[in-house]
Structure formats: C-alpha cells, structure tokens
Design an enzyme around this catalytic site. Structure first.
Site, PDB file in Angstrom:
ATOM      1  N   ASN A 469       0.811  -1.223   0.000  1.00 25.85           N
ATOM      2  CA  ASN A 469       0.000   0.000   0.000  1.00 25.85           C
ATOM      3  C   ASN A 469       0.838   1.264   0.000  1.00 25.85           C
ATOM      4  O   ASN A 469       0.646   2.150  -0.811  1.00 25.85           O
ATOM      5  CB  ASN A 469      -0.832   0.029   1.288  1.00 25.85           C
ATOM      6  CG  ASN A 469      -2.114  -0.748   1.088  1.00 25.85           C
ATOM      7  OD1 ASN A 469      -2.568  -0.885  -0.045  1.00 25.85           O
ATOM      8  ND2 ASN A 469      -2.661  -1.256   2.173  1.00 25.85           N
ATOM      9  N   ARG A 502       9.028 -10.994  -3.902  1.00 23.47           N
ATOM     10  CA  ARG A 502       9.348 -11.971  -4.944  1.00 23.47           C
ATOM     11  C   ARG A 502      10.753 -11.796  -5.509  1.00 23.47           C
ATOM     12  O   ARG A 502      11.348 -12.726  -6.015  1.00 23.47           O
ATOM     13  CB  ARG A 502       8.335 -11.846  -6.086  1.00 23.47           C
ATOM     14  CG  ARG A 502       6.935 -12.329  -5.700  1.00 23.47           C
ATOM     15  CD  ARG A 502       5.981 -12.099  -6.844  1.00 23.47           C
ATOM     16  NE  ARG A 502       5.913 -10.688  -7.189  1.00 23.47           N
ATOM     17  CZ  ARG A 502       5.576 -10.225  -8.393  1.00 23.47           C
ATOM     18  NH1 ARG A 502       5.296 -11.059  -9.367  1.00 23.47           N
ATOM     19  NH2 ARG A 502       5.517  -8.929  -8.616  1.00 23.47           N
ATOM     20  N   LYS A 572       9.083   0.243  11.290  1.00 20.73           N
ATOM     21  CA  LYS A 572       9.450   0.629  12.662  1.00 20.73           C
ATOM     22  C   LYS A 572      10.494  -0.281  13.297  1.00 20.73           C
ATOM     23  O   LYS A 572      10.994  -0.009  14.382  1.00 20.73           O
ATOM     24  CB  LYS A 572       8.206   0.602  13.567  1.00 20.73           C
ATOM     25  CG  LYS A 572       7.105   1.536  13.143  1.00 20.73           C
ATOM     26  CD  LYS A 572       5.965   1.463  14.151  1.00 20.73           C
ATOM     27  CE  LYS A 572       4.653   1.902  13.577  1.00 20.73           C
ATOM     28  NZ  LYS A 572       4.099   1.063  12.504  1.00 20.73           N
ATOM     29  N   ALA A 604       2.459   9.016  11.127  1.00 17.68           N
ATOM     30  CA  ALA A 604       2.490   9.171   9.655  1.00 17.68           C
ATOM     31  C   ALA A 604       2.973  10.567   9.274  1.00 17.68           C
ATOM     32  O   ALA A 604       4.070  10.962   9.633  1.00 17.68           O
ATOM     33  CB  ALA A 604       1.122   8.857   9.057  1.00 17.68           C
ATOM     34  N   GLY A 657     -11.571  -1.986   7.461  1.00 14.97           N
ATOM     35  CA  GLY A 657     -10.136  -1.898   7.139  1.00 14.97           C
ATOM     36  C   GLY A 657      -9.371  -0.957   8.048  1.00 14.97           C
ATOM     37  O   GLY A 657      -8.304  -0.450   7.688  1.00 14.97           O
ATOM     38  N   ASP A 671       2.539  -2.320  18.749  1.00 15.43           N
ATOM     39  CA  ASP A 671       2.834  -1.314  17.738  1.00 15.43           C
ATOM     40  C   ASP A 671       2.981   0.071  18.391  1.00 15.43           C
ATOM     41  O   ASP A 671       3.860   0.857  18.032  1.00 15.43           O
ATOM     42  CB  ASP A 671       1.705  -1.320  16.700  1.00 15.43           C
ATOM     43  CG  ASP A 671       2.136  -0.619  15.429  1.00 15.43           C
ATOM     44  OD1 ASP A 671       3.221  -0.977  14.908  1.00 15.43           O
ATOM     45  OD2 ASP A 671       1.429   0.297  14.989  1.00 15.43           O
ATOM     46  N   LYS A 675       6.272   2.799  18.635  1.00 17.85           N
ATOM     47  CA  LYS A 675       6.254   4.237  18.356  1.00 17.85           C
ATOM     48  C   LYS A 675       6.778   5.023  19.553  1.00 17.85           C
ATOM     49  O   LYS A 675       7.497   6.014  19.393  1.00 17.85           O
ATOM     50  CB  LYS A 675       4.833   4.688  18.015  1.00 17.85           C
ATOM     51  CG  LYS A 675       4.324   4.088  16.713  1.00 17.85           C
ATOM     52  CD  LYS A 675       2.901   4.519  16.437  1.00 17.85           C
ATOM     53  CE  LYS A 675       2.374   3.829  15.186  1.00 17.85           C
ATOM     54  NZ  LYS A 675       0.964   4.085  14.965  1.00 17.85           N
TER      55      LYS A 675
HETATM   56 MG    MG Z   1       5.603  11.063  11.562  1.00 21.77          MG
END
Ligand code: MG
Ligand code: ASP
Length: 812
Positions: A469, A502, A572, A604, A657, A671, A675
C-alpha cells in the site's frame, strides 16, 4: 569525546601528528586523547616539532651565524616556550625530569652555537631538537595517563646516506625490528624529520619531512595502516580557505595523490608517497582538532570513474627557459628525468619547437635550486641560454584521465583563455591539466573553475523496498514530485531498484514508475549477495527506502550504511529495535556520515519526530511524551461508551479496514510501544523496548489461537473492558477509557495501556481515528505542545516518506 573508529585489527599502525597538532598543552592533551581512543597498544606515533619550533631553530642558527646581538635572546625565548609547554602539559612532579633534560639540551645548543663556523651536521643537530622535545613530552604525558609508552629517537634506527637522502632500508628495518622486539605492546613515540648517517651524525629529511618519516616507518615496520593527523581532514576539491564550496574527497587514488603532490600541494609531499607505494600500508589523512570531520583515504585501487576532481594552484611560480638546438630536441625527456632524480621534478614543461624553446615551471623555492643545478649543466645537457623569469601563477585540474575528458578540458581552456595565459600543458600521464598564467589574484579563477567543473547536478539513485500500500502510494507521489525535486535541489534522480517479496528489478538507467506499478517483473535475488550488486551503482549517492514491515530487512541496515547508502524507513523495526542493535546502528550511521530518517514511523505525516527533534536541538528539556499513538485504538475507544460490546466495535473496525488484518496486532499494544520507543529515542533518551510496560488487551486465552478461532471467540474481549469502563465512570463523572502511551523522562518510566481520563482531558475527545501527541518540556510545561490529526493511512504515510526524501536530499 570522539566517535571516530580506529581501524579494527590494524597491525603496528603508525599515527603521525604534525606541528600544528602539537602547538600547545591543549593540543598535546587532545592528541593523547586520540591515542587513548585508538586502543592500539603497539601503535607507533610519529611527531613533528611543537608548533613553529623548527622555524625558530632555523632562525636561531641564522642569527648566530650573522653575529646578531638578538641571538641569545632568541635562544632564551625558545627555552621559555619549551619550559612553559612542559609545565602546562604535565603536573609539577611529572614535569621535573623533562625540565632537567631541557636544561641540558639548551646548554648543548648554546655550546654548539658558540663555535665560529658550524658544519652541516651541527646545524642538523640543532634543528633536531624540536622533534626530540615533542616525542619526550608526548611519551611522558601518555605514561602519566597510564599508557605504556616510550620516546624513541629515530636516529637509533633510521640510517641514511647521500644527497638527496637515501634510506638504507635493510639496515634500518633490522635495527627497528630489534628495538620493537625489546618493547612489545608498548607505544613508541618516534621523532619525525630526523635520521642518522653511518657515523651517527644527524641528517634531516627536509622541511615537513615528518610525513615522510611516518610512511617510511610504516614501511619499515610492515604496518597495515598509517594515519597522518594534521589541522585539516584531508584533500579537498579545492583549497577550502579560498573556495567555500570545496568538498572533502573521501578517497583519492595513489597516482592522483602523487600528481597532486608533484604539483606542490601542501597537504601531501611526493616523498611521503614513495614508501606507501612500496609497502602494504593504508594511508589516511585526518584532522586532530575534529577527528569526526571526515578523512581522505589514499587507495591503491584506481577509481572506477575518470575525471578531474581537484583544482589546485601555486600562487608564486617561476619559469626557467632555455634554448635547445634542433639536434637535441629529443633530449628534453632525459633532462626531465635527470631533474626528477634530483627531487626537482618540474610542475609543468612546455616545448615550443618553432622557437626552439623549452620552458619549465617551478615553485619559487625549487626554482633557485633547479636554476643553479641547470646552470652548471649547460652546455653538456644539450641546452643554452638558461633564463629565470618570475611573476607567474599556476592552476591545475587533477584527476584520473582528466586529459581525456572533453567537457572538462573545454571548461578549463575556456576559463584560462580569458586570463593572461602563458601556456596550458596536459600531463603525459593523463592525470592533470596545468595552466601557467601571469601572476595574479587567483581566487576568482579558482572559484569559477570549481563551479563550472564540479557543480554539475548530483546523481542520486533510489532503491525502494516494498510495493505494498505505502510503496505504491509513494511511487505515485514520487512520479509527480520528481521534476520539482530535481529542479529545486539541482539533482538527477533515478529509481535504481525496486525490491518486493518476490525479487528485484535493478537498472542504472532508472526504472519507470509505471512499469513498477503495473508490470513488475522481478528476478529473484539471493540475500545477501544483492548487496554487492548495489555496490557497483555508479551514482553520487544512493538512498534506500524501506516501506516494508520486514524484520529481516532491518538486519541489513548496517551493511547498507557501510556502503554509504542513506536510509528512509516507514518500517518501525529498526527505530524500535532492542538497545544493542539500535546503538550499533546509530554508531555506524555516525561513523559513515549516513542519514537515517523515519518520520513516517510515528504519526504518519504529522510532524511529530521533527518537532521533538527541533525542541531537543533548541536546548529544551523534554520531560514527558504522551498521547494516543494508534489510529485503530483511538477509533475503538472514542466509540466505546458501553452501548455496544467492545468485540462488536472490533469487528466493525476490522470490516472497515481500520485494523491490521489480525486485530490482535493492534490490541496487543506492541505497535504503540514501538512508536513510543522511537519517539523517546528521537528525544535523545536511551529507551530499551524491554523496559516499556505494555498491557495487552487480548486475554491470554485468545493470544495463541489462529485467526478464525480468534474471531469465533471475540466476545471474550468484552468482560474485562466492560469492568474497566465501569470503574472509569465510578471514579469520575464523565470519565473515559483511553489507550495511552506515556514516557516520563525524569522517572525514566514508559508504559502503554488503558487509562481513565477526566472529560476535560485533551485526549478525551478526538475525532475517532485521530492521533494525539503531547510533548511536555521545561517551557511547555503547564501547557504541553500538542500535535493532533490523522496518524495513519497510506497517503499521509507516503507523504511523510516523501518529506523525508526531500530533507535528506537537501542535506547531501
Ligand atoms: Mg511522523
Ligand atoms: N619540524 C619539521 C619542519 O617543520 C618537520 C615537520 O614538521 O614535518 O619542517
């Protein structure tokens, strides 16, 4: 103090410190610090005289020779300087024996100077004292600091004869071997510049001869490394005092270095390079004042790329001119060799057959010697009418096969043709283009040459890992932004390689983004062999973008950094890795001056890391970092008000999602922990992930199940959360449950888990899914700095990666 890394596994390494590195007590201590950091118990340290001591000794000789009444005063001045140097470098009781030895030396000097006419050897003897004093003082200082170190007078082993000086290598090596065998694992502080003849009389190796002493010693001791420490870190693309944009060259080939030396560069002398070519030593140049400011390595291998890299100059050049009768025209080569054997290789030669003229250029210092020598050599040498013409300057461009670079030659001729030009001469070995002009202020010409020759756009290659993505979103962004980046930063960007699970596509011409997106045809790669493929890239710089979540890729970061590949990560794993790996990575990055940016890993596109870094760099003390760092958990708890079971919300989020494919990855808090670790480290703290408390929202009974079974039993999440919510409400009117990460710098505590917050708390009411970061510092204390907004999503993450790329490229 310093980060620089000595060469691991070096054998009998030689380190040479010049006069400017030993100018005063602070310098001596700095040098001792460097030697401590080397951790090389068998190092051979070569020293020059402290500061300008040799000049003062030479001045003393001339004052005495001319019977100047200021002579005794000059000797007293020298005595004072040395006494003061010893007294400020060492503690009083340790200085005692050195002061006594100095008294003896001064008396010796006075006694020698009393004689009416001094012979060469006596003059040499007087000049040798500077190096003796340096070596004695440094050895003593090292011993006082607990290192096993001796002072070693080079006259004990370095045997020379003839003029110019010839070294008896076999005998010198034998003597040195004996001395070293007697003192294994002790540092020897050796006098540079001086040697002895067969009768034990002092001979000198010429001004600035200690560099030669160093490489000679390294050859005699079969050393693996020789480092010359001075007040500059190495060879630049031009003299950095005159051309501000000059860049340090990290690598120079031996022939390039020799050419530069031949052209009178003050950084390297021709004699210094002789022993390097004839032995296995690896020569490095470094700055003793700022050991971390880079270095120049003189390498035996020729560089892959051809082209001029250095603009060098001689302000005051002299031309010797002579007429060569037609029948002797073929003798000029022999004449050049004849001069070279006498250490008087010309800077440039020009034949003008139409006038039967031969012109050779020298520095002023060499010109007089050469003139005297040639004068005696005519007419036997096949020339006549020798003349010396003053008032020239010389400018040269040096680099592998520079004479074959059409573009560079053109630029050079262009720039010089606008000057009062005498001649331009390409060197026969292809390594330089030399221009001789009427003497002038050279700065404008140097600047112009440097600019036109070297400020071509930098060629930067990008290597992308991951076509998921984020990778795809970034590729689209890159395609759109590339022209702007290239224009504003004066670059050529190429997508050199793309890797996915791959395999890889690599192309030094650059891959098309469209093809990578729509028609990716990787060939399989063997790990870690692909690293070697990368090494042959041919770009000025390479940047790797890790947009995967791969743990195994991170293991290759140090290898990438060692190849000077810069890193940008949305992954990360490295930033939150266990302490040992992380510190090592940081150290490798610093040593290789490689950048590592990872603003996409936290919040992000929100400028979280940059803000933390800026606060920290401004001198702010960061006290706490806290907030809601997970978009998923933010969404879940903003919605969780007891009106429906928690498990139903998890299912909804999953269907939309908003969670990882397996929601347990969000619920575990792991997670968020990553961070928090990344952010605390960014703020300058050592936070080991092992020391972060994490409360897992997934009960143990659900942890080990496969995903299907986990979803079947999702309702088992509800009971503990319902209890926690009830508790929150009981504790405070309007109390809410939030998933909070918190790092407290003063208590050095870090935790991730549920907290009960009052309704007024800044974390209580966010848009579901938003992140919030609160940074408390000494000045943002009552009122922490808050950054809030969408902290996940492919577009904002790709934007963060792109912003990192911009910042990185701008800093190249
Ligand atoms: Mg940032
Ligand atoms: N001390 C000597 C000189 O000043 C040797 C050296 O510095 O390399 O020339």
């Amino acid at each position: 103090m310093t980060q620089f890394q000595p060469d691991a596994g070096a054998q009998r390494p030689v380190h040479k410190f010049g006069g400017s590195s030993l100018a005063d007590a602070a310098c001596f201590h700095r040098v001792a610090g460097i030697i401590h950091n080397l951790h090389q118990p068998d190092a051979l340290i070569v020293v020059s005289a402290p500061g300008k001591t040799t000049n003062r000794l030479i001045e003393l000789l001339s004052l005495f020779a001319s019977g100047d009444s200021a002579a005794p005063e000059a000797l007293e001045g020298l005595h004072d300087f040395q006494r003061n140097l010893i007294a400020t470098t060492l503690a009083p009781d340790q200085a005692e024996p050195l002061l006594a030895a100095l008294e003896d030396d001064i008396q010796t000097i006075a006694r020698v100077l009393e004689q009416s006419r001094l012979g060469d050897f006596q003059r040499n003897l007087i000049q040798s004292f500077g190096e003796v004093w340096s070596s004695r003082l440094l050895a003593r200082l090292l011993s006082c600091q607990g290192l096993a170190a001796d002072s070693l007078d080079a006259r004990r082993f370095l045997l020379v004869a003839g003029t110019p000086v010839q070294v008896d290598e076999a005998e010198s090596r034998r003597r040195l071997g004996e001395i070293l065998a007697e003192h294994p694992a002790r540092i020897q502080v050796v006098t540079g510049f001086i040697a002895a003849d067969a009768e034990g009389r002092t001979r000198l190796l010429g001004r600035n001869g200690s560099d030669f002493s160093a490489t000679l010693l390294a050859a005699l001791a079969d050393s693996s490394h020789c480092t010359i420490w001075s007040d500059v870190p190495g060879v630049f693309s031009a003299d950095p005092r005159r051309v501000k944009e000059a860049r340090l060259l990290t690598r120079l080939s031996l022939p390039e270095a020799a050419e530069l030396a031949r052209l009178g560069s003050p950084v390297l002398h021709s004699r210094t390079l002789g022993p390097v070519a004839a032995s296995r030593q690896q020569l490095m140049l470094r700055c003793s004042y700022h050991p971390d400011d880079g270095h120049t390595r003189i390498s035996r291998q020729s560089r892959r790329e051809a082209g001029g890299r250095i603009v060098t100059s001689v302000d005051d050049a002299v031309l010797l001119e002579m007429t060569i009768p037609a029948r002797y025209q073929d003798r000029v080569d022999a004449l050049t060799d004849w001069l070279t054997r006498r250490e008087l290789a010309p800077l440039a030669c020009k034949r003008r057959p139409e006038r039967r003229l031969w012109q050779i250029a020298y520095t002023r210092e060499q010109a007089e010697q050469a003139f005297a020598l040639l004068k005696d050599h005519q007419p036997a040498g096949g020339f006549e009418g020798l003349q010396l013409r003053e008032g020239f300057s010389l400018v040269a461009l040096v680099g592998k096969e520079v004479t074959a670079q059409a573009e560079q030659c053109l630029q050079f001729y262009h720039a010089l043709n606008e000057q009062p030009l005498e001649f331009i001469q390409p060197a026969k070995n292809g390594l330089s283009l030399v221009g001789v002009v009427r003497k002038m202020v050279l700065e404008p010409l140097l600047l112009r040459l440097h600019q036109s020759l070297f400020s071509r756009p930098k060629r930067v290659g990008l290597v992308l890992f991951g076509r998921g993505n984020i990778g795809q979103a970034w590729l689209r962004l890159y395609r759109e932004q590339k022209p702007r980046l290239e224009r504003e930063l004066n670059l050529h960007l190429s997508l050199y390689g793309v890797f996915d699970s791959r395999g890889a596509m690599l192309s030094s011409q650059g891959l098309e983004v469209d093809q990578v997106l729509a028609d990716f045809q990787p060939r399989s790669v063997v790990w870690p062999d692909w690293l070697e493929d990368l090494e042959e890239h041919g770009f000025d710089s390479l940047v790797a973008l890790d947009l995967t979540a791969s743990e195994s890729l991170v293991q290759y970061y140090p290898a990438l950094v060692q190849q000077h590949i810069h890193l940008i990560a949305a992954n990360k794993q490295a930033g939150a890795a266990e302490q040992e790996y992380y510190l090592k990575l940081r150290q490798t990055l610093a040593e290789h001056r490689v950048q590592f940016l990872s603003n996409a890993t936290v919040g992000a596109g929100l400028p979280v890391q940059t803000s933390v870094r800026q606060l920290q760099q401004s001198g702010e003390q960061i006290r706490t970092l806290s907030g809601i760092f997970s978009g998923t958990l933010s969404w879940l708890f903003q919605h969780y008000d007891g009106s429906q079971p928690f498990s139903e919300l998890v299912l909804q989020a999953w269907q939309q999602g908003l969670t990882e494919p397996d929601p347990r990855q969000d619920l575990s808090g792991e997670d968020v922990k990553r961070k928090l670790v990344i952010l605390a480290r960014e703020a300058g703290f050592d936070l080991d992930p092992a020391n972060v408390r994490v409360s897992n929202l997934v009960p143990e009974s659900l942890a080990a199940l496969d995903r299907e079974r986990f979803f079947d039993r999702l309702a088992e999440l509800d009971q503990p959360l319902a209890e926690a919510l009830a508790l929150a409400r009981a504790r405070e009117e309007g109390g809410v449950l939030r998933h909070v990460a918190r790092f407290d710098a003063q208590r050095h505590e870090a935790g991730v888990g549920l907290e009960v917050l009052g309704p007024e708390h800044p974390f209580a009411h966010l848009r579901p899914g938003d992140n919030i970061f609160a940074i408390e510092t000494q000045h943002y204390r009552q009122n922490p700095l808050v950054i809030q907004g969408p902290g996940a999503g492919r577009e904002v993450t790709a934007a963060a990666v792109q912003a990192d790329l911009w910042q990185l490229l701008a800093g190249l």
